[in-house]
Scaffold this motif. Sequence first.
Motif, PDB file in Angstrom:
ATOM      1  N   HIS A 254       0.843  -1.194   0.000  1.00 33.37           N
ATOM      2  CA  HIS A 254       0.000   0.000   0.000  1.00 33.37           C
ATOM      3  C   HIS A 254       0.874   1.239   0.000  1.00 33.37           C
ATOM      4  CE1 HIS A 254       1.025  -0.596   4.227  1.00 33.37           C
ATOM      5  NE2 HIS A 254       0.879   0.701   4.371  1.00 33.37           N
ATOM      6  N   THR A 255       0.249   2.361  -0.381  1.00 27.48           N
ATOM      7  CA  THR A 255       0.897   3.658  -0.233  1.00 27.48           C
ATOM      8  C   THR A 255      -0.181   4.715  -0.125  1.00 27.48           C
ATOM      9  OG1 THR A 255       2.527   5.204  -1.156  1.00 27.48           O
ATOM     10  CG2 THR A 255       1.144   4.077  -2.751  1.00 27.48           C
ATOM     11  N   ALA A 256       0.081   5.713   0.705  1.00 29.19           N
ATOM     12  CA  ALA A 256      -0.840   6.846   0.776  1.00 29.19           C
ATOM     13  C   ALA A 256      -0.573   7.735  -0.436  1.00 29.19           C
ATOM     14  CB  ALA A 256      -0.607   7.625   2.069  1.00 29.19           C
ATOM     15  N   ALA A 257      -1.620   8.393  -0.947  1.00 26.45           N
ATOM     16  CA  ALA A 257      -1.426   9.285  -2.089  1.00 26.45           C
ATOM     17  C   ALA A 257      -0.640  10.531  -1.655  1.00 26.45           C
ATOM     18  CB  ALA A 257      -2.774   9.676  -2.687  1.00 26.45           C
ATOM     19  N   GLY A 258      -0.863  10.998  -0.445  1.00 25.34           N
ATOM     20  CA  GLY A 258      -0.107  12.149   0.068  1.00 25.34           C
ATOM     21  C   GLY A 258      -0.370  13.433  -0.702  1.00 25.34           C
ATOM     22  N   ASP A 259      -1.601  13.597  -1.201  1.00 24.89           N
ATOM     23  CA  ASP A 259      -1.875  14.702  -2.129  1.00 24.89           C
ATOM     24  C   ASP A 259      -3.062  15.580  -1.728  1.00 24.89           C
ATOM     25  OD1 ASP A 259      -3.925  12.896  -2.405  1.00 24.89           O
ATOM     26  OD2 ASP A 259      -3.897  12.846  -4.582  1.00 24.89           O
ATOM     27  N   TYR A 260      -3.564  15.449  -0.504  1.00 27.94           N
ATOM     28  CA  TYR A 260      -4.784  16.204  -0.157  1.00 27.94           C
ATOM     29  C   TYR A 260      -4.422  17.636   0.272  1.00 27.94           C
ATOM     30  CZ  TYR A 260      -3.603  15.224   4.748  1.00 27.94           C
ATOM     31  OH  TYR A 260      -2.978  15.163   5.957  1.00 27.94           O
ATOM     32  N   PRO A 261      -5.401  18.551   0.255  1.00 27.77           N
ATOM     33  CA  PRO A 261      -5.095  19.923   0.666  1.00 27.77           C
ATOM     34  C   PRO A 261      -4.584  19.938   2.111  1.00 27.77           C
ATOM     35  CG  PRO A 261      -7.317  19.774  -0.284  1.00 27.77           C
ATOM     36  CD  PRO A 261      -6.815  18.373  -0.135  1.00 27.77           C
ATOM     37  N   PRO A 262      -3.368  20.380   2.346  1.00 30.10           N
ATOM     38  CA  PRO A 262      -2.780  20.273   3.684  1.00 30.10           C
ATOM     39  C   PRO A 262      -3.546  21.032   4.757  1.00 30.10           C
ATOM     40  CG  PRO A 262      -1.166  21.116   2.095  1.00 30.10           C
ATOM     41  CD  PRO A 262      -2.444  20.951   1.359  1.00 30.10           C
ATOM     42  N   GLU A 263      -4.285  22.074   4.337  1.00 30.48           N
ATOM     43  CA  GLU A 263      -5.028  22.845   5.343  1.00 30.48           C
ATOM     44  C   GLU A 263      -6.266  22.089   5.827  1.00 30.48           C
ATOM     45  OE1 GLU A 263      -4.562  23.562   2.195  1.00 30.48           O
ATOM     46  OE2 GLU A 263      -6.477  24.101   1.258  1.00 30.48           O
ATOM     47  N   GLU A 264      -6.617  20.988   5.155  1.00 28.92           N
ATOM     48  CA  GLU A 264      -7.770  20.197   5.593  1.00 28.92           C
ATOM     49  C   GLU A 264      -7.303  19.052   6.485  1.00 28.92           C
ATOM     50  OE1 GLU A 264     -10.581  19.005   2.607  1.00 28.92           O
ATOM     51  OE2 GLU A 264     -10.273  20.841   1.452  1.00 28.92           O
ATOM     52  N   ASP A 265      -8.233  18.550   7.315  1.00 28.30           N
ATOM     53  CA  ASP A 265      -7.900  17.430   8.198  1.00 28.30           C
ATOM     54  C   ASP A 265      -8.031  16.090   7.475  1.00 28.30           C
ATOM     55  OD1 ASP A 265      -7.186  18.691  10.537  1.00 28.30           O
ATOM     56  OD2 ASP A 265      -9.223  18.702  11.364  1.00 28.30           O
ATOM     57  N   ARG A 266      -7.077  15.212   7.744  1.00 27.40           N
ATOM     58  CA  ARG A 266      -7.188  13.803   7.347  1.00 27.40           C
ATOM     59  C   ARG A 266      -6.647  13.031   8.538  1.00 27.40           C
ATOM     60  NH1 ARG A 266      -4.168   9.452   5.154  1.00 27.40           N
ATOM     61  NH2 ARG A 266      -5.259   8.251   3.540  1.00 27.40           N
ATOM     62  N   ILE A 267      -7.550  12.526   9.354  1.00 28.51           N
ATOM     63  CA  ILE A 267      -7.133  11.942  10.635  1.00 28.51           C
ATOM     64  C   ILE A 267      -7.648  10.507  10.771  1.00 28.51           C
ATOM     65  CG2 ILE A 267      -7.370  12.176  13.160  1.00 28.51           C
ATOM     66  CD1 ILE A 267      -7.386  15.219  12.698  1.00 28.51           C
ATOM     67  N   HIS A 268      -6.714   9.634  11.136  1.00 29.43           N
ATOM     68  CA  HIS A 268      -7.069   8.230  11.396  1.00 29.43           C
ATOM     69  C   HIS A 268      -6.482   7.778  12.727  1.00 29.43           C
ATOM     70  CE1 HIS A 268      -7.123   8.299   6.910  1.00 29.43           C
ATOM     71  NE2 HIS A 268      -8.043   7.368   7.014  1.00 29.43           N
ATOM     72  N   TRP A 269      -7.162   6.801  13.334  1.00 34.79           N
ATOM     73  CA  TRP A 269      -6.520   5.985  14.368  1.00 34.79           C
ATOM     74  C   TRP A 269      -5.974   4.763  13.644  1.00 34.79           C
ATOM     75  CZ3 TRP A 269     -11.435   5.791  17.936  1.00 34.79           C
ATOM     76  CH2 TRP A 269     -11.514   6.971  18.680  1.00 34.79           C
TER      77      TRP A 269
END
Length: 280
Positions: A254-269
């Motif tokens: 697997h790999t994360a895309a790492g491309d979302y708007p940094p000012e937005e939250d992307r949070i996981h446990w």
Amino acid sequence: MEIRCLGEGIGAEITGVDVTTLDDAAFAKIYRAWLDYNVIAVRGQHLCTEDFLAYSRRFGRLAEHPSKNTRHPDHPEITLLGVNKFGPDGKLNNKIYRRGAEAFHTDGNYEEEPFKATQLYALAIPSRGGDTYFASMYTAYDLLPDRLKKRLEGCYGVYIYGGRKTEYNTLLTQEDFNARKPVRHPILGTHRETGRRVLYFDSVKISHIEGMDAAESNALIDELVGQMTPHGAQYTHKWRKGDVVIWDNRCSYHTAAGDYPPEEDRIHWRVSIKESPPAA
Ligand SMILES: O=C(O)CCC(=O)C(=O)O
Ligand SMILES: [Fe+2]
């Protein structure tokens, strides 16, 4: 319970269940689907930390991740992903923002006993981007040219947390990083539950292929990277808040895309789940 494959033979979505109230028969169905599809996403869950831990323990033994400064303050088995992305100076911390986005990989292979599984629970999802890409190690093995299969039989990869990076650049403290020892795993492995053969490898944490000099090892690593994402055996997970996604590190990359708007939250446990490494 409905199980629907969303990818190319890998990646399935499960709807119509609440993971906090599953009986053994229902859990057995989920576990079977997980072995069949390598990655499963249970949609629409509302979990507290204890719910997430209890459900995760049904898959195996929870291991504390070596990155101590991203652990949940009350539950060391839970890693927080996407939290404290901005430093005190207001600058984006790429080790957090781009965590898991370097290249396709399998989690925990820098340990004697790698993570059998990794499970994430989505608490906040950005408006665009931020997908996770998956590929099948089974197909990667099946499509390896015979020449490579012959060459790799009996070969071991040597892994270390920072891989081939020559400078310290990880989420571990310098002291914890220095204390880690390299470990070895067979590159052609066998999944201990399905018995199927896999190409078990990644370019992020490998140091070298045992018994080869750096030039030979690096050339073979480059060649193997090209084998990790075969056409016809991939899945892109598009996250929704409330998704519980578990992937099998013994048979998927697997790999994360790492491309979302940094000012937005992307949070996981996240939890790391252990068992034994693939047998040779
Ligand atoms: O955030 C993601 O999409 C996956 C990150 C990752 O590689 C991991 O959690 O092991
Ligand atoms: Fe990962």
